[in-house]
Design a protein around this motif. Structure first.
Motif, PDB file in Angstrom:
ATOM      1  N   GLU A  72       0.827  -1.202   0.000  1.00 36.90           N
ATOM      2  CA  GLU A  72       0.000   0.000   0.000  1.00 36.90           C
ATOM      3  C   GLU A  72       0.861   1.252   0.000  1.00 36.90           C
ATOM      4  N   GLU A  73       1.960   1.254   0.765  1.00 33.03           N
ATOM      5  CA  GLU A  73       2.852   2.412   0.789  1.00 33.03           C
ATOM      6  C   GLU A  73       3.472   2.654  -0.585  1.00 33.03           C
ATOM      7  N   CYS A  74       3.875   1.563  -1.251  1.00 34.69           N
ATOM      8  CA  CYS A  74       4.446   1.713  -2.602  1.00 34.69           C
ATOM      9  C   CYS A  74       3.412   2.283  -3.573  1.00 34.69           C
ATOM     10  N   TYR A  75       2.188   1.792  -3.473  1.00 37.22           N
ATOM     11  CA  TYR A  75       1.141   2.266  -4.385  1.00 37.22           C
ATOM     12  C   TYR A  75       0.791   3.731  -4.113  1.00 37.22           C
ATOM     13  N   LEU A  76       0.704   4.126  -2.839  1.00 40.38           N
ATOM     14  CA  LEU A  76       0.349   5.503  -2.507  1.00 40.38           C
ATOM     15  C   LEU A  76       1.408   6.485  -2.983  1.00 40.38           C
ATOM     16  N   ARG A  77       2.663   6.059  -2.997  1.00 40.14           N
ATOM     17  CA  ARG A  77       3.718   6.947  -3.507  1.00 40.14           C
ATOM     18  C   ARG A  77       3.513   7.239  -4.988  1.00 40.14           C
ATOM     19  N   PHE A  82      -1.009  -3.211  -7.934  1.00 44.21           N
ATOM     20  CA  PHE A  82      -1.319  -3.224  -6.501  1.00 44.21           C
ATOM     21  C   PHE A  82      -2.325  -4.323  -6.169  1.00 44.21           C
ATOM     22  N   THR A  83      -3.349  -4.461  -6.993  1.00 49.46           N
ATOM     23  CA  THR A  83      -4.348  -5.521  -6.784  1.00 49.46           C
ATOM     24  C   THR A  83      -3.718  -6.896  -6.926  1.00 49.46           C
ATOM     25  N   GLU A  84      -2.846  -7.048  -7.927  1.00 52.11           N
ATOM     26  CA  GLU A  84      -2.174  -8.332  -8.122  1.00 52.11           C
ATOM     27  C   GLU A  84      -1.297  -8.680  -6.926  1.00 52.11           C
ATOM     28  N   ALA A  85      -0.620  -7.681  -6.347  1.00 49.03           N
ATOM     29  CA  ALA A  85       0.236  -7.922  -5.187  1.00 49.03           C
ATOM     30  C   ALA A  85      -0.589  -8.373  -3.986  1.00 49.03           C
TER      31      ALA A  85
END
Length: 285
Positions: free
Chosen positions: A192-197, A216-219
């Motif tokens: 989630e932190e990676c996606y929000l960045r 992000f969904t796949e992760a």
């Protein structure tokens, strides 16, 4: 002074290995909690999983804030378990590469040993396929750093392999169970932190935004498939085993209580027949 060996409980080893197998793209890391006994044996009985702020395929780092938080958690565990507990080492994974520490790992280990000479490091080599059998091989090594250069010269750091022993465990301790249960949450927080960045990048193309959302969904689905699902099945299976074991123990308890009651009744009957002062003694005519 280096330690003479490391003894890790089977449940703590399970947490480390499960964490190492959670991803084959980046290295994971965590801290080892335990104590060092009078024989200089490092006894590891709990694990603290660390959340990676920067996921890399070939490097992991522990920030001073994480180390401080881990020390606080170790103190809390020591209070709960009523025995000495502190941060005694760290562990990380080597996906698709050899188990031996890199020069960066050796330097990192040396830095930790400057703060605590008994600090140890564990490395789990996972997803490393053997060429002959095509089977994935899991390896683990324990090490410390030593300086082999003469005094006054630049340090020449080398790894010092430390004997590692896995101590059997009859059950999963509560600290290790808590670490297993928190593992999916920590991995989801990292994703989630990676996606929000990426969402904070100005003027990002719509296609890129859709792509990042799909990644992000796949992760998250991968975490559910690899960690959450198998962990839930394992815990449910263990719950069934515990219930069956409890039923067996209750049945054994009832049988033992019945045997004790029968033996007590037999002893009372024998003492009654042997007691000459008993008012119920028989006389022959």
């Amino acid at each position: 002074m280096s330690v003479n060996g490391v003894k890790i409980t089977a449940d703590a080893y399970l947490v480390c290995l499960t964490h190492a197998l959670s991803t084959e793209k980046e290295e994971i890391m965590g801290l080892l909690i335990g104590e060092i006994d009078e024989n200089r044996i490092c006894c590891v009985s709990a694990v603290i999983l660390l959340r990676r702020s920067d996921k890399q395929a070939d490097r992991v780092e522990i920030s001073p804030e994480q180390l401080s938080d881990a020390s606080t958690q170790a103190e809390r565990l020591a209070h709960q378990l009523q025995r000495p507990m502190r941060v005694v080492g760290w562990y990380h994974s080597h996906p698709h590469i050899t188990v031996w520490p890199s020069h960066v790992d050796v330097q990192t280990q040396s830095m930790y040993q400057m703060m605590d000479e008994g600090f140890v490091g564990l490395i789990f080599s996972v997803f490393n396929q053997e060429k002959s059998t095509k089977h994935n091989r899991i390896q683990v090594t324990c090490f410390q750093s030593i300086n082999q250069s003469p005094e006054g010269e630049p340090p020449q750091l080398m790894r010092l392999e430390v004997p590692l022993y896995i101590a059997p465990a009859d059950c999963i301790s509560k600290p290790c169970l808590d670490s297993l249960v928190n593992m999916p949450r920590i991995l989801c927080q990292e994703e989630e932190e990676c996606y929000l960045r990426t969402t904070q990048v100005p003027d990002m193309d719509l296609v890129f935004r859709i792509h990042n959302g799909a990644v992000f969904t796949e992760a998250l689905c991968h975490i559910m498939e690899v960690i959450s699902g198998p962990l839930m099945q394992t815990l449910e299976h263990r719950l069934q085993q515990n219930k069956a074991h409890i039923a067996e123990l209750r049945q054994e308890k009832e049988e033992l209580e019945k045997q004790l009651a029968d033996e007590a009744a037999g002893k009372i009957s024998d003492s009654t027949r042997q007691d000459p002062e008993s008012p119920y003694k028989t006389t022959s005519v």
